[in-house]
Design a protein around this motif. Sequence first.
Motif, PDB file in Angstrom:
ATOM      1  N   THR A  92       1.330  -4.391  -5.773  1.00  0.00           N
ATOM      2  CA  THR A  92       1.411  -3.761  -4.456  1.00  0.00           C
ATOM      3  C   THR A  92       0.133  -4.043  -3.659  1.00  0.00           C
ATOM      4  O   THR A  92       0.201  -4.395  -2.477  1.00  0.00           O
ATOM      5  CB  THR A  92       1.605  -2.240  -4.601  1.00  0.00           C
ATOM      6  OG1 THR A  92       2.794  -1.996  -5.344  1.00  0.00           O
ATOM      7  CG2 THR A  92       1.704  -1.561  -3.259  1.00  0.00           C
ATOM      8  N   ILE A  93      -1.004  -3.920  -4.307  1.00  0.00           N
ATOM      9  CA  ILE A  93      -2.276  -4.196  -3.631  1.00  0.00           C
ATOM     10  C   ILE A  93      -2.356  -5.668  -3.237  1.00  0.00           C
ATOM     11  O   ILE A  93      -2.800  -6.009  -2.145  1.00  0.00           O
ATOM     12  CB  ILE A  93      -3.465  -3.798  -4.544  1.00  0.00           C
ATOM     13  CG1 ILE A  93      -3.494  -2.278  -4.717  1.00  0.00           C
ATOM     14  CG2 ILE A  93      -4.775  -4.323  -3.978  1.00  0.00           C
ATOM     15  CD1 ILE A  93      -4.444  -1.798  -5.780  1.00  0.00           C
ATOM     16  N   GLU A  94      -1.911  -6.548  -4.126  1.00  0.00           N
ATOM     17  CA  GLU A  94      -1.934  -7.973  -3.836  1.00  0.00           C
ATOM     18  C   GLU A  94      -1.042  -8.295  -2.643  1.00  0.00           C
ATOM     19  O   GLU A  94      -1.407  -9.073  -1.762  1.00  0.00           O
ATOM     20  CB  GLU A  94      -1.459  -8.759  -5.063  1.00  0.00           C
ATOM     21  CG  GLU A  94      -1.515 -10.270  -4.890  1.00  0.00           C
ATOM     22  CD  GLU A  94      -1.078 -11.004  -6.140  1.00  0.00           C
ATOM     23  OE1 GLU A  94      -0.743 -12.187  -6.027  1.00  0.00           O
ATOM     24  OE2 GLU A  94      -1.073 -10.386  -7.217  1.00  0.00           O
ATOM     25  N   GLY A  95       0.122  -7.660  -2.595  1.00  0.00           N
ATOM     26  CA  GLY A  95       1.036  -7.880  -1.456  1.00  0.00           C
ATOM     27  C   GLY A  95       0.431  -7.389  -0.148  1.00  0.00           C
ATOM     28  O   GLY A  95       0.580  -8.039   0.892  1.00  0.00           O
ATOM     29  N   ILE A 118       0.210   0.049 -14.034  1.00  0.00           N
ATOM     30  CA  ILE A 118      -0.985  -0.608 -13.503  1.00  0.00           C
ATOM     31  C   ILE A 118      -0.625  -1.972 -12.919  1.00  0.00           C
ATOM     32  O   ILE A 118      -1.104  -2.354 -11.856  1.00  0.00           O
ATOM     33  CB  ILE A 118      -2.066  -0.734 -14.599  1.00  0.00           C
ATOM     34  CG1 ILE A 118      -2.590   0.665 -14.958  1.00  0.00           C
ATOM     35  CG2 ILE A 118      -3.196  -1.650 -14.157  1.00  0.00           C
ATOM     36  CD1 ILE A 118      -3.489   0.696 -16.166  1.00  0.00           C
ATOM     37  N   LYS A 119       0.263  -2.681 -13.600  1.00  0.00           N
ATOM     38  CA  LYS A 119       0.696  -3.993 -13.111  1.00  0.00           C
ATOM     39  C   LYS A 119       1.401  -3.853 -11.764  1.00  0.00           C
ATOM     40  O   LYS A 119       1.151  -4.618 -10.834  1.00  0.00           O
ATOM     41  CB  LYS A 119       1.632  -4.649 -14.132  1.00  0.00           C
ATOM     42  CG  LYS A 119       2.135  -5.999 -13.709  1.00  0.00           C
ATOM     43  CD  LYS A 119       3.051  -6.596 -14.751  1.00  0.00           C
ATOM     44  CE  LYS A 119       3.626  -7.910 -14.269  1.00  0.00           C
ATOM     45  NZ  LYS A 119       4.599  -8.457 -15.206  1.00  0.00           N
TER      46      LYS A 119
END
Length: 40
Positions: free
Chosen positions: A33-36, A27-28
């Motif tokens: 990945t989404i944040e990037g 999950i982390k």
Amino acid sequence: MTRIVIAIAAVLALSACNTIKGVGQDIKKAGETIEGAARK
């Protein structure tokens, strides 16, 4: 007999902790990945 049951319970408890830890790491990684992608 009681010692065997306790040993089996301990092994199952430890393996469950590892599974939960692995899910947390996945999950982390997905969040990173989404944040990037959001930064682009």
